[in-house]
Write a protein that holds these residues in place. Structure first.
Motif, PDB file in Angstrom:
ATOM      1  N   THR A   1      -6.206 -20.331 -54.650  1.00 33.15           N
ATOM      2  CA  THR A   1      -7.521 -20.319 -54.022  1.00 33.15           C
ATOM      3  C   THR A   1      -7.856 -18.910 -53.559  1.00 33.15           C
ATOM      4  N   ALA A   2      -9.042 -18.445 -53.891  1.00 34.97           N
ATOM      5  CA  ALA A   2      -9.466 -17.098 -53.515  1.00 34.97           C
ATOM      6  C   ALA A   2     -10.298 -17.145 -52.241  1.00 34.97           C
TER       7      ALA A   2
ATOM      8  N   LEU B   1      -5.306 -22.999 -42.831  1.00 36.48           N
ATOM      9  CA  LEU B   1      -5.715 -22.284 -44.031  1.00 36.48           C
ATOM     10  C   LEU B   1      -6.936 -22.992 -44.593  1.00 36.48           C
ATOM     11  N   LEU B   2      -8.064 -22.265 -44.676  1.00 37.27           N
ATOM     12  CA  LEU B   2      -9.326 -22.861 -45.124  1.00 37.27           C
ATOM     13  C   LEU B   2      -9.831 -22.156 -46.376  1.00 37.27           C
ATOM     14  N   ASP B   3     -10.486 -22.929 -47.238  1.00 34.50           N
ATOM     15  CA  ASP B   3     -10.999 -22.337 -48.466  1.00 34.50           C
ATOM     16  C   ASP B   3     -12.393 -21.748 -48.249  1.00 34.50           C
ATOM     17  N   ARG B   4     -13.008 -21.300 -49.314  1.00 32.75           N
ATOM     18  CA  ARG B   4     -14.303 -20.604 -49.239  1.00 32.75           C
ATOM     19  C   ARG B   4     -15.408 -21.482 -48.665  1.00 32.75           C
ATOM     20  N   ALA B   5     -15.265 -22.804 -48.790  1.00 23.71           N
ATOM     21  CA  ALA B   5     -16.278 -23.721 -48.273  1.00 23.71           C
ATOM     22  C   ALA B   5     -15.971 -24.208 -46.862  1.00 23.71           C
ATOM     23  N   GLY B   6     -14.828 -23.801 -46.315  1.00 22.91           N
ATOM     24  CA  GLY B   6     -14.453 -24.230 -44.971  1.00 22.91           C
ATOM     25  C   GLY B   6     -13.590 -25.469 -44.932  1.00 22.91           C
ATOM     26  N   ALA B   7     -13.150 -25.960 -46.079  1.00 25.16           N
ATOM     27  CA  ALA B   7     -12.266 -27.126 -46.122  1.00 25.16           C
ATOM     28  C   ALA B   7     -10.829 -26.694 -45.840  1.00 25.16           C
TER      29      ALA B   7
ATOM     30  N   GLY C   1       1.591 -18.057 -50.374  1.00 27.78           N
ATOM     31  CA  GLY C   1       1.942 -18.639 -51.655  1.00 27.78           C
ATOM     32  C   GLY C   1       0.950 -19.675 -52.147  1.00 27.78           C
ATOM     33  N   MET C   2      -0.010 -20.030 -51.298  1.00 25.26           N
ATOM     34  CA  MET C   2      -0.984 -21.063 -51.649  1.00 25.26           C
ATOM     35  C   MET C   2      -2.351 -20.496 -51.983  1.00 25.26           C
ATOM     36  N   ALA C   3      -2.696 -19.361 -51.367  1.00 19.73           N
ATOM     37  CA  ALA C   3      -4.059 -18.851 -51.499  1.00 19.73           C
ATOM     38  C   ALA C   3      -4.093 -17.346 -51.299  1.00 19.73           C
ATOM     39  N   GLN C   4      -5.164 -16.735 -51.784  1.00 20.83           N
ATOM     40  CA  GLN C   4      -5.427 -15.321 -51.554  1.00 20.83           C
ATOM     41  C   GLN C   4      -6.164 -15.211 -50.219  1.00 20.83           C
TER      42      GLN C   4
END
Length: 453
Positions: free
Chosen positions: A2-3, A20-26, A64-67
């Motif tokens: 995930t970037a 740890l949250l993704d680009r959408a806030g999830a 190790g899971m995301a950028q």
């Protein structure tokens, strides 16, 4: 991988959480630990070293899971760190510690309530009192300090090496800030601390990149940005500031260890010091009328360690038999500070009934705070109470002229932290309308409770 992921460090009074949250806030992943207080010399203090090593281990797993593009610190209030170039010069004092120096001595130094809208509070809940006591009881160490850092900015400093101050933590019943004037209070100048506070930065400001040695140690990108950070209940307000601007007024119940009722857009002239009412400063520096009680701690005290979610029948039974809890069950201030909590009516007979009693009590306390603030318009409940299926409906039944919503975000602090990295963007998620609970005698129960308190 995930970037453009965001890591939010959320330090509450009871628990520490790393998300740890993704680009959408999830939320992609989450780690938790207890926020331990060490009771060895020189005074009760937070175990910042343990938090630090736990945090670095968790960030190594996240790498190790995301950028990871940014780290955002969010913390409880009434806390500061005294540092020199090498680190802490004194441990970070636990705000529940009662400094031996008398309140009367501090009362002579603190600014008036009209200037700070900061009530005189017990223990170290007025950060100014902590700092005065530290300066007097540990003068050599205090004089070594180069900076007084608010707690979110302490963690940002450890990660980036850049020192900053920020208004939400300064404006949180500290006696150090004048919310209406948006400047330091007279206490700061009187104590000679002006040079110790670093320049003010916005909560969403990028202070710098992660220290190279920490990037190497955790595997995070060297370009990972460190955001200035914010006080936790103000993080919960972030997603509502624009809503309030569009549709005045709006109130938010931020729930966790503390329950903080924030009436966005309401005037400050109705605040009363003796009722533990205060003005916080939001991320934009605007004063917000607030009232609070230690609702998470009180709920746990009433519900007990074996709490089990109650049914509507359990609530109805307690209402009909007149079992109620009267404040308060915490010594940390609130509108009924100084009173010893008690119960009336037949005692709860099961874990479910104890949960029901705690629920009824916390709804009534929240309703009292909203009424005292003159809260109007919609009310949004955020945080831990959103996991209680009865809280929102019970509150809605007591306040039929207002619309009550429960946020689908059980931690508004995490959402607020994500928003600081994505300033101006809307997070995913929505609010759910709370239908009023249909319980016989609920309004009469409230009237009896108010008469007793």
């Amino acid at each position: 991988m995930t970037a453009d992921a965001t890591v939010v460090l959320d330090i509450g009074k009871t628990n520490v959480k790393l998300s740890l949250l993704d680009r959408a806030g999830a939320v992609l992943d989450e780690r938790r630990m207890a926020n331990a207080v060490l009771h060895d010399a020189p005074y009760p203090h937070y175990d910042t070293d343990r938090m630090w090593h736990w945090m670095l281990d968790a960030m190594r797993a996240f790498a190790g899971m995301a950028q990871v593009d940014a780290i955002v610190p969010v913390t409880h209030g009434a806390t500061a760190a005294l540092v020199d170039d090498a680190g802490l010069v004194l441990p970070v004092l636990d705000y529940e510690f009662e400094p031996p120096a008398s309140q009367s001595d501090y009362r002579a130094l603190r600014p008036g309530y009209e200037a700070t809208r900061s009530p005189l509070l017990p223990a170290g809940l007025n950060l100014g009192r902590q700092l005065v006591w530290l300066a007097q009881s540990h003068p050599a160490e205090f004089q070594r300090a180069r900076h007084i850092l608010m707690y979110p900015q302490y963690w940002a400093w450890r990660l980036s090496g850049m020192a900053a101050s920020e208004v939400t933590s300064l404006g949180c019943h500290t006696d150090l800030w004048q919310p209406a004037r948006k400047q330091y209070s007279s206490l700061v100048g009187r104590m000679g601390w002006s040079a110790l506070f670093p320049p003010l930065r916005d909560a969403w400001a990028v202070l710098g990149e992660i220290k190279p040695e920490l990037a190497e140690q955790t595997g995070l990108p060297p370009q990972c940005k460190i955001i200035c950070g914010i006080h936790d209940s103000n993080a919960s307000l972030l997603r509502h500031i624009q809503t309030a601007a569009d549709r005045q007024p709006l109130s938010v119940l931020s729930t966790g260890t503390w329950v903080i009722a924030a009436a966005i857009g309401m005037p400050l002239d109705g605040l009363r010091e003796e009722a533990d009412m205060l003005a916080n400063s939001n991320a934009l520096g605007q004063p917000v009328a607030c009232m609070r009680f230690m609702g998470g701690r009180e709920f746990a005290e009433l519900a007990g360690p074996d709490a089990v979610v109650c049914s509507v029948a359990d609530l109805q039974r307690l209402i009909e038999q007149g079992t109620m809890a009267l404040p308060c069950f915490s010594a940390a201030g609130g509108p009924f500070a100084g009173r010893a909590g008690s119960t009336t009516g037949p005692a709860p007979q099961s874990p479910q009934e104890r949960y029901a009693l705690a629920t009824l009590y916390c709804v009534l306390m929240s309703d009292h705070c909203l009424t005292a603030l003159g809260a109007a318009g919609a009310v949004v409940v955020e945080g831990s109470y959103t996991g209680n299926p009865h809280f929102g409906p019970l509150l809605a039944a007591l306040r039929p002229r207002q619309t009550i919503f429960c946020s689908d975000d059980t931690a508004g602090t995490t959402c607020g932290g994500w928003m600081l990295h994505h300033w101006g963007e809307r997070p995913v998620g929505a609010n759910t309308l709370c239908a009023p609970a249909d319980l016989r005698g609920w309004d009469e129960y409230r009237k009896r409770w108010l008469a007793l308190v």
